[in-house]
Design a protein around this motif. Structure first.
Motif: not given
Length: 409
Positions: A402-409
């Motif tokens: 998968l493409r990486s998941t952002s750490e932004f929330r």
């Protein structure tokens, strides 16, 4: 040829209309190449849209973009646009990996969002984004994943010839000549969520789901090619994937960002099973059956050129005696639909001109949704979540991950 030249000429240089006093004011996050095509040009002919501001990481690029396209305000950051109470909506044409963060920020700022596809980097992000609590509040912002090709009349005319339950096989393909892409482009940057499935492939996947009116249950196979130089090993520059849908139908999607120099229009080819066609002229011992192949040439930029070919194969056969054929023939037609009037059916009353790009049709519906008017076609949030799930299935099957998941929330 004259009509084609006139249509394309007007599409890229549309008539400028007088703007309403309360027109929606857009800000653009980033001076991306897609910005003029996706919004600036379509907005010229829409009385309810004004492009008010732009911001880019490179201020000089923002200044150049604004000067070229007549945008009055240049902001120092994306956040400045979101903080501006005079901005109603934003276009987010940033690199894929930034879509999630800035779409979330925009929604939380109360801005309507036209979000370039793919909506996010993966289904994890999509499920968070499209289920933000702000989107379920009264007078919530409008959030649309900008699958422009799905708004063009040609696609809906094409679908009118298809019963999803009867579909047994679909082939789709799209390509960009290799001269137009380079290794260092963002399309091949894994940290920016690059890859051909995240680029042109998303259009194929979206159309497959429209054809079946369903989501795949399995990615049967997914073959990819990468540069293999140690730097781009996770970014496919082409792929061929097979999916199985709930009715048992098989769908193929193939895309190349490094295609032949001889450009080929995108294509969707649908094959359906045999169905019995009532025919009172036949004796009771016989029946007529039909199998159909429907092909849409040019689904990506249909305003330039497209063609819908419908080929029906009819067979009259005995109901008994192992169904021996009595007669067989083929009927073929070709159709076009540059406007919804040409598309006919339930959409016949909708506005449009033959030179409207799919982006212009999309903008029409976006404004309608913002203004609380009926929309005849829309990409709902759950649709966008399912779309990212389909992309994830393919990347998992391919082995690229998968493409990486952002750490932004």
């Amino acid at each position: 040829m004259a009509s084609l030249i006139g249509r394309v000429f007007t599409a890229f240089g549309p008539p400028t209309v007088e703007k309403k006093s309360d027109a929606l004011r857009f800000g653009i996050l980033g001076a991306a190449k897609i910005g003029p095509l996706a919004l600036v040009t379509p907005a010229k002919s829409h009385p309810d849209v004004i492009i008010q501001a732009i911001a880019a990481r490179d201020h000089a690029r923002a200044e150049e973009f604004a000067k070229k396209h007549g945008i009055p305000d240049i902001r120092g950051s994306y956040q400045e646009i979101l903080d501006d109470p005079n901005i109603d909506a934003v276009l987010i044409p940033l690199p894929n990996s930034l879509h999630f963060e800035w779409a979330v920020r925009a929604v939380r700022a109360g801005k309507h969002v036209l979000l370039e596809k793919p909506s996010t980097s993966n289904a994890i992000e999509a499920n968070i984004l499209f289920n933000l609590p702000e989107l379920s509040q009264p007078n919530a912002p409008v959030l649309l994943e900008a699958f422009h090709h799905r708004f063009h009349p040609s696609v809906h005319k094409f679908l009118s010839f298809i019963n999803p339950a009867d579909v047994v096989h679909v082939h789709t393909d799209s390509m960009v000549p290799w001269l137009l892409t380079a290794k260092e482009n963002i399309e091949f940057n894994y940290s920016l969520s690059g890859g051909s499935m995240m680029n042109l492939g998303t259009y194929n996947f979206g159309l497959l789901r429209m054809i079946f009116k369903d989501d795949p249950v399995e990615c049967v196979s997914c073959e990819t090619n990468v540069f293999g130089d140690g730097r781009h090993d996770k970014c496919d520059y082409d792929f061929k994937a097979q999916f199985r849908f709930p009715n048992g139908g098989i769908a193929e999607a193939t895309t190349s960002l490094r295609g032949s120099i001889f450009w080929k229009p995108s294509e969707a080819r649908v094959t359906t099973r045999e169905v019995v066609v009532p025919d009172d002229s036949l004796p009771g011992t016989q029946e007529k059956v039909r199998s159909r192949q429907v092909t849409l040439h040019g689904f990506m930029h249909a305003f330039i050129w497209h063609q819908i070919d419908v080929q029906d194969t009819f067979v009259v056969r005995e109901k008994k005696k192992d169904g021996l054929p009595v007669k067989r023939w083929v009927e073929s037609t070709s159709q076009k639909a540059y406007t919804y009037k040409e598309a006919g059916g339930q959409f016949v009353h909708l506005p449009g001109e033959d030179w409207w790009m799919s982006y212009r049709y999309q903008l029409e519906e976006f404004v309608n949704r913002v203004r609380g008017r009926p929309t005849q076609y829309w990409v709902e949030g759950q649709d966008s979540c399912n779309q990212m799930k389909m992309i994830d299935l393919a990347y998992e099957k391919s082995g690229l991950g998968l493409r990486s998941t952002s750490e932004f929330r």
